[in-house]
Design a protein around this motif. Structure first.
Motif, PDB file in Angstrom:
ATOM      1  N   LEU A   9      23.204  23.408-100.124  1.00  0.00           N
ATOM      2  CA  LEU A   9      24.183  23.414 -99.044  1.00  0.00           C
ATOM      3  C   LEU A   9      24.139  22.079 -98.336  1.00  0.00           C
ATOM      4  N   VAL A  10      25.300  21.427 -98.214  1.00  0.00           N
ATOM      5  CA  VAL A  10      25.395  20.113 -97.580  1.00  0.00           C
ATOM      6  C   VAL A  10      26.435  20.195 -96.475  1.00  0.00           C
ATOM      7  N   THR A  11      26.026  20.011 -95.230  1.00  0.00           N
ATOM      8  CA  THR A  11      26.999  20.011 -94.140  1.00  0.00           C
ATOM      9  C   THR A  11      27.650  18.635 -94.041  1.00  0.00           C
ATOM     10  N   GLY A  12      28.882  18.614 -93.561  1.00  0.00           N
ATOM     11  CA  GLY A  12      29.624  17.359 -93.557  1.00  0.00           C
ATOM     12  C   GLY A  12      29.788  16.848 -94.980  1.00  0.00           C
ATOM     13  N   GLY A  13      29.974  17.771 -95.910  1.00  0.00           N
ATOM     14  CA  GLY A  13      29.982  17.422 -97.327  1.00  0.00           C
ATOM     15  C   GLY A  13      31.310  16.931 -97.866  1.00  0.00           C
ATOM     16  N   GLY A  14      32.297  16.794 -97.004  1.00  0.00           N
ATOM     17  CA  GLY A  14      33.612  16.386 -97.482  1.00  0.00           C
ATOM     18  C   GLY A  14      33.851  14.893 -97.485  1.00  0.00           C
ATOM     19  N   THR A  15      32.986  14.138 -96.800  1.00  0.00           N
ATOM     20  CA  THR A  15      33.181  12.694 -96.693  1.00  0.00           C
ATOM     21  C   THR A  15      31.831  11.986 -96.647  1.00  0.00           C
ATOM     22  N   GLY A  16      31.862  10.678 -96.820  1.00  0.00           N
ATOM     23  CA  GLY A  16      30.726   9.803 -96.549  1.00  0.00           C
ATOM     24  C   GLY A  16      29.436  10.179 -97.246  1.00  0.00           C
ATOM     25  N   ILE A  17      28.343  10.128 -96.479  1.00  0.00           N
ATOM     26  CA  ILE A  17      27.022  10.418 -97.034  1.00  0.00           C
ATOM     27  C   ILE A  17      26.975  11.827 -97.619  1.00  0.00           C
ATOM     28  N   GLY A  18      27.527  12.784 -96.896  1.00  0.00           N
ATOM     29  CA  GLY A  18      27.482  14.171 -97.357  1.00  0.00           C
ATOM     30  C   GLY A  18      28.124  14.356 -98.711  1.00  0.00           C
ATOM     31  N   LEU A  19      29.271  13.740 -98.909  1.00  0.00           N
ATOM     32  CA  LEU A  19      29.959  13.861-100.193  1.00  0.00           C
ATOM     33  C   LEU A  19      29.158  13.181-101.293  1.00  0.00           C
ATOM     34  N   ALA A  20      28.580  12.028-101.011  1.00  0.00           N
ATOM     35  CA  ALA A  20      27.758  11.333-102.010  1.00  0.00           C
ATOM     36  C   ALA A  20      26.562  12.193-102.404  1.00  0.00           C
ATOM     37  N   VAL A  21      25.919  12.828-101.419  1.00  0.00           N
ATOM     38  CA  VAL A  21      24.791  13.708-101.695  1.00  0.00           C
ATOM     39  C   VAL A  21      25.232  14.903-102.532  1.00  0.00           C
ATOM     40  N   ALA A  22      26.335  15.526-102.139  1.00  0.00           N
ATOM     41  CA  ALA A  22      26.828  16.701-102.861  1.00  0.00           C
ATOM     42  C   ALA A  22      27.142  16.366-104.313  1.00  0.00           C
ATOM     43  N   ARG A  23      27.784  15.240-104.531  1.00  0.00           N
ATOM     44  CA  ARG A  23      28.116  14.843-105.899  1.00  0.00           C
ATOM     45  C   ARG A  23      26.861  14.566-106.719  1.00  0.00           C
ATOM     46  N   ALA A  24      25.870  13.942-106.092  1.00  0.00           N
ATOM     47  CA  ALA A  24      24.620  13.651-106.806  1.00  0.00           C
ATOM     48  C   ALA A  24      23.923  14.948-107.206  1.00  0.00           C
ATOM     49  N   LEU A  25      23.851  15.906-106.304  1.00  0.00           N
ATOM     50  CA  LEU A  25      23.204  17.185-106.602  1.00  0.00           C
ATOM     51  C   LEU A  25      23.975  17.950-107.676  1.00  0.00           C
ATOM     52  N   ALA A  26      25.299  17.986-107.539  1.00  0.00           N
ATOM     53  CA  ALA A  26      26.110  18.673-108.539  1.00  0.00           C
ATOM     54  C   ALA A  26      25.994  17.994-109.897  1.00  0.00           C
ATOM     55  N   GLY A  27      25.865  16.671-109.888  1.00  0.00           N
ATOM     56  CA  GLY A  27      25.725  15.934-111.131  1.00  0.00           C
ATOM     57  C   GLY A  27      24.447  16.266-111.878  1.00  0.00           C
ATOM     58  N   HIS A  28      23.476  16.835-111.163  1.00  0.00           N
ATOM     59  CA  HIS A  28      22.228  17.262-111.803  1.00  0.00           C
ATOM     60  C   HIS A  28      22.151  18.780-111.930  1.00  0.00           C
ATOM     61  N   GLY A  29      23.307  19.425-111.841  1.00  0.00           N
ATOM     62  CA  GLY A  29      23.387  20.833-112.177  1.00  0.00           C
ATOM     63  C   GLY A  29      23.331  21.818-111.041  1.00  0.00           C
ATOM     64  N   ALA A  30      23.203  21.356-109.795  1.00  0.00           N
ATOM     65  CA  ALA A  30      23.164  22.286-108.671  1.00  0.00           C
ATOM     66  C   ALA A  30      24.564  22.833-108.389  1.00  0.00           C
ATOM     67  N   GLN A  31      24.603  24.020-107.813  1.00  0.00           N
ATOM     68  CA  GLN A  31      25.843  24.586-107.292  1.00  0.00           C
ATOM     69  C   GLN A  31      25.848  24.317-105.792  1.00  0.00           C
ATOM     70  N   VAL A  32      26.772  23.466-105.357  1.00  0.00           N
ATOM     71  CA  VAL A  32      26.691  22.904-104.007  1.00  0.00           C
ATOM     72  C   VAL A  32      27.799  23.440-103.107  1.00  0.00           C
ATOM     73  N   THR A  33      27.401  24.105-102.046  1.00  0.00           N
ATOM     74  CA  THR A  33      28.341  24.482-100.990  1.00  0.00           C
ATOM     75  C   THR A  33      28.499  23.294-100.064  1.00  0.00           C
ATOM     76  N   ILE A  34      29.724  22.794 -99.938  1.00  0.00           N
ATOM     77  CA  ILE A  34      29.997  21.689 -99.019  1.00  0.00           C
ATOM     78  C   ILE A  34      30.748  22.242 -97.814  1.00  0.00           C
ATOM     79  N   THR A  35      30.280  21.916 -96.621  1.00  0.00           N
ATOM     80  CA  THR A  35      30.895  22.459 -95.424  1.00  0.00           C
ATOM     81  C   THR A  35      31.492  21.363 -94.557  1.00  0.00           C
ATOM     82  N   GLY A  36      32.443  21.759 -93.760  1.00  0.00           N
ATOM     83  CA  GLY A  36      33.119  20.876 -92.821  1.00  0.00           C
ATOM     84  C   GLY A  36      34.146  21.683 -92.066  1.00  0.00           C
TER      85      GLY A  36
END
Length: 252
Positions: A9-36
């Protein structure tokens, strides 16, 4: 150890650092809830990435946080990687800081982090492994001139993380904070305008002031912060716990 299939789960996951983190985690197979707060921004961020799952949530609203995380857990299982990232970065001299401004900074940066971690832990505690990586700031390890409220809120995030790391010593859960300097995101773009107006300088001069605050004299890419988060969730980081890791191009 792998993060494949784990719920992040990544808060503020729609932009900036949060989105970069979410994409990195998803790229390694995680299922990522992005919130905003904005569904349209989250939908655009997810953009066909099967590993990203938008969820509208306002970190300044305790009920919103509890309900959104409960719904995500019901759908994707316990939160095993929690990245409280949502925040607001604004400076104001203390004698010009009214209570409304103070509460807005604290409500987003500190209260929001507290609620996000608390609600995520409710499910994580029943799992066999978990990582909490809060996005703080270099202002969480040093006082930032002209930003007393912001510095206090980010110091609070680091204190919360350090306390939790002590509470959960000897368990399969670790708690760390990542503390970036100035990162090349929309927040920097907004701060350029504020510095320009407050200091009476040009936009280029305002940008140069922020670049110069990073020890290596350049803005940090969001992907650099994401790489640190990914490492803290990966093999070999099990003994890294209760740390405030600075990403600022040098020592402060």
């Amino acid at each position: 150890m792998t993060i494949e299939g784990r719920h992040a789960l990544v808060t503020g996951g729609g932009t900036g650092i949060g989105l970069a983190v979410a994409r990195a985690l998803a790229g390694h197979g995680a299922q990522v809830t992005i919130t905003g707060r904005r569904q349209s921004v989250l939908d655009e961020a997810a953009g066909g990435n099967a590993g990203l799952h938008p969820a509208v949530m306002d970190v300044t609203d305790e009920t919103s946080v509890a309900q959104a995380i409960a719904a995500a857990v019901a759908t994707r299982g316990p939160v095993q990687i929690c990245v409280p990232n949502a925040g607001v970065a604004e400076g104001r001299a203390l004698h010009k800081t009214d209570t409304a401004f103070w509460r807005r900074i604290m409500g987003t940066n500190l209260d929001g982090t507290f609620w996000t971690i608390r609600e995520s832990l409710a499910s994580m505690r029943g799992a066999d492994w978990g990582r909490v990586v809060a996005i703080s700031s270099v202002a969480g390890v040093k006082g930032l001139k002209g930003a007393a409220a912001y510095s206090a809120s980010k110091h609070g995030v680091v204190g919360l993380i350090r306390a939790l790391s002590e509470d959960y010593l000897g368990t399969p859960f670790t708690f760390n904070a990542v503390c970036p300097g100035y990162v090349d995101t929309e927040i920097v773009a907004r701060n350029i305008a504020m510095i320009r107006d407050r200091a009476g300088v040009s936009a280029d001069e305002a940008r140069a002031m922020m670049v110069g605050a990073n020890r290596h004299d350049r803005l940090i890419a969001p992907e650099e912060v994401a790489a640190a988060v990914l490492w803290l969730c990966g093999p070999g980081s099990e003994s890294v716990n209760g740390q405030a890791i600075e990403i600022a191009g040098g020592q402060f």
